[in-house]
Design a protein around this motif. Sequence first.
Motif, PDB file in Angstrom:
ATOM      1  N   ALA A 264     -28.795  17.709 -66.228  1.00 31.90           N
ATOM      2  CA  ALA A 264     -28.763  18.821 -66.953  1.00 31.90           C
ATOM      3  C   ALA A 264     -28.322  20.099 -65.462  1.00 31.90           C
ATOM      4  N   MET A 265     -27.724  21.650 -66.011  1.00 29.99           N
ATOM      5  CA  MET A 265     -27.403  22.258 -64.933  1.00 29.99           C
ATOM      6  C   MET A 265     -28.611  22.907 -64.527  1.00 29.99           C
ATOM      7  N   LEU A 266     -28.783  23.694 -63.738  1.00 35.11           N
ATOM      8  CA  LEU A 266     -29.716  24.398 -63.376  1.00 35.11           C
ATOM      9  C   LEU A 266     -29.703  25.334 -61.858  1.00 35.11           C
ATOM     10  N   ALA A 267     -30.556  25.985 -62.914  1.00 32.18           N
ATOM     11  CA  ALA A 267     -29.819  27.849 -61.557  1.00 32.18           C
ATOM     12  C   ALA A 267     -30.589  27.311 -59.905  1.00 32.18           C
ATOM     13  N   LEU A 268     -29.793  27.474 -59.370  1.00 34.93           N
ATOM     14  CA  LEU A 268     -29.868  27.745 -57.881  1.00 34.93           C
ATOM     15  C   LEU A 268     -30.893  28.711 -57.377  1.00 34.93           C
ATOM     16  N   ASP A 269     -31.329  29.728 -57.939  1.00 34.24           N
ATOM     17  CA  ASP A 269     -31.929  29.931 -56.884  1.00 34.24           C
ATOM     18  C   ASP A 269     -33.365  30.274 -57.490  1.00 34.24           C
TER      19      ASP A 269
END
Length: 400
Positions: A264-269
Motif C-alpha cells: 500500500a501507499m499511505l499519506a505521510l501526514d
Amino acid sequence: MTDHSKNSRWIRYAAWMAMTVAFVGLSACDKDKDPDPPAKLVNIVAKRDVSQLWSVGLGGDSKNLRLALRPIAVEGVVYAAAHDGEVVALTASNGKRKWSVKTKLPLAAGPEVGSGVVALGSSDGDVIVLDAATGQERWRKSVNSEVLARPLIANETLVVRTVDGHLEGMALSDGTKRWAVDEQVPRLSLRGTAPPVLAGDKVIAGFDNGRVIAVDVRNGDVLWDTIVNAPHGRTELERLSDIDAAVHVSGDDIFVVGFQGRVAMLALDSGQIWWARDASSYRGFTMDEDNLYLTNSDGVVMAMKRNDGTVLWEQSTIRRRGLTAPTLDGDSLLVGDFEGYLHWLDKSTGEIVARRKTDGDRITNAAVADDGRTFIQTDSGKLIAFKSGARPGPSAADAG
C-alpha cells in the motif's frame, strides 16, 4: 542486571522462539502436503559482468537465526557486525580493517551509523553504542527484549524497536529513556521486526499486528495509527499479518507491505491509504523514481508501478529459494538466496542477467549498494564486496 530480570527476559525469548518454531512446523505440514521444493537453478545467458573486490570473514555463525545483521556503508567505510559480538569498520575500496571491537554480546541487529556513532542491538535485549571513528564503547543499556531491527539514529535520539512491540526513544549521548510506545503483539508471529524509519520529525514503524504508526521523534506522541494489514481467517496461522519489512518514504508518501496482506501507499501526514493491492511479503522491497520492486513470500520478484501498484513483470524461476529483498545495483536488481547465490535481474524486464555463488550459506539480509559497489553478508559471517556493470554488446565492426 539482576538474576530475576535475566530469567524473565530468557522466558520471554524462549516463548517467542517456540512460537516461531511452531509457525515453521505449521507451514511445513499445511494441508497435509509436502511443501513445494525450491526452484532448481537453470543456466542463464550472462549479460552483466560481476567481479569480486574483496571478502572478509567476520565469524559469528548465525545460521537459522534470521538476524538483522546487515552492513552499512558511510563515506567510504563499511561497518558490519557478527553474532559473536565483533564489530568492524573496513575501507570500502579494499576491505582493510580500520578498527575491530569485540563487544561480547550476541549481536542481532545493525549496525546503524550516524552522528559519529555506531549503534547495534542484541538477542539478549542490549543496545550498544560505539564511537564510529575508533570503535570505543560509549554506552550500553538493556531494553529487556530481543532487538531484531536495525536501530534508528535521529539527530540526538536513538530509536530502538524490540520483538515484543516496544518502540523506545533514548538519548543518543547516554541511553537515557526519553519516550516509549507499545503495540500489542499477536501470540503467533513471524520471526522478524520492521526497523523504524525517519521521515522529517516523524518515526514510521510497522508492527506484527498489521499496523503502521507515526511517532513524533521529539516526544513520542503518536501522530497517526493505520491498519494496513488487517488479520483475517479463523486460525492463528491464517491471521498472521506481520509487517516485518521496512517502510519506504518518498516525498509525502509512505510505501509498506505485509505478510498475507497487501502492499500500500499511505499519506505521510495522515496515514491515509491512497492505494493498496493484494500482496504478501516479509522480506521487503526497494524503489526507484517510477517503480517498486518486491520479493513476495513465495520468492517471486516483481515490479509494480509506484503510482497505483500495477504489476509490470514477475520473475518466478527462482521462487521458494528464500530470497532477500531486492537491492538496486545500477540498472539491475540484486537478490540473495538460501544457498548463498546472488542473482542480478534486469530491472526493466526481470530477466536474470548474472549469477554468482558466495560461500554456500544462506543470505538473509539484502545487499547494500554504495558508490558503484555492493556489499553482502552471509549468515556464516562472510562479508563480500562486488562490482558489476552491463556487459558491452557487439560493436558495429564485430557485427560486420
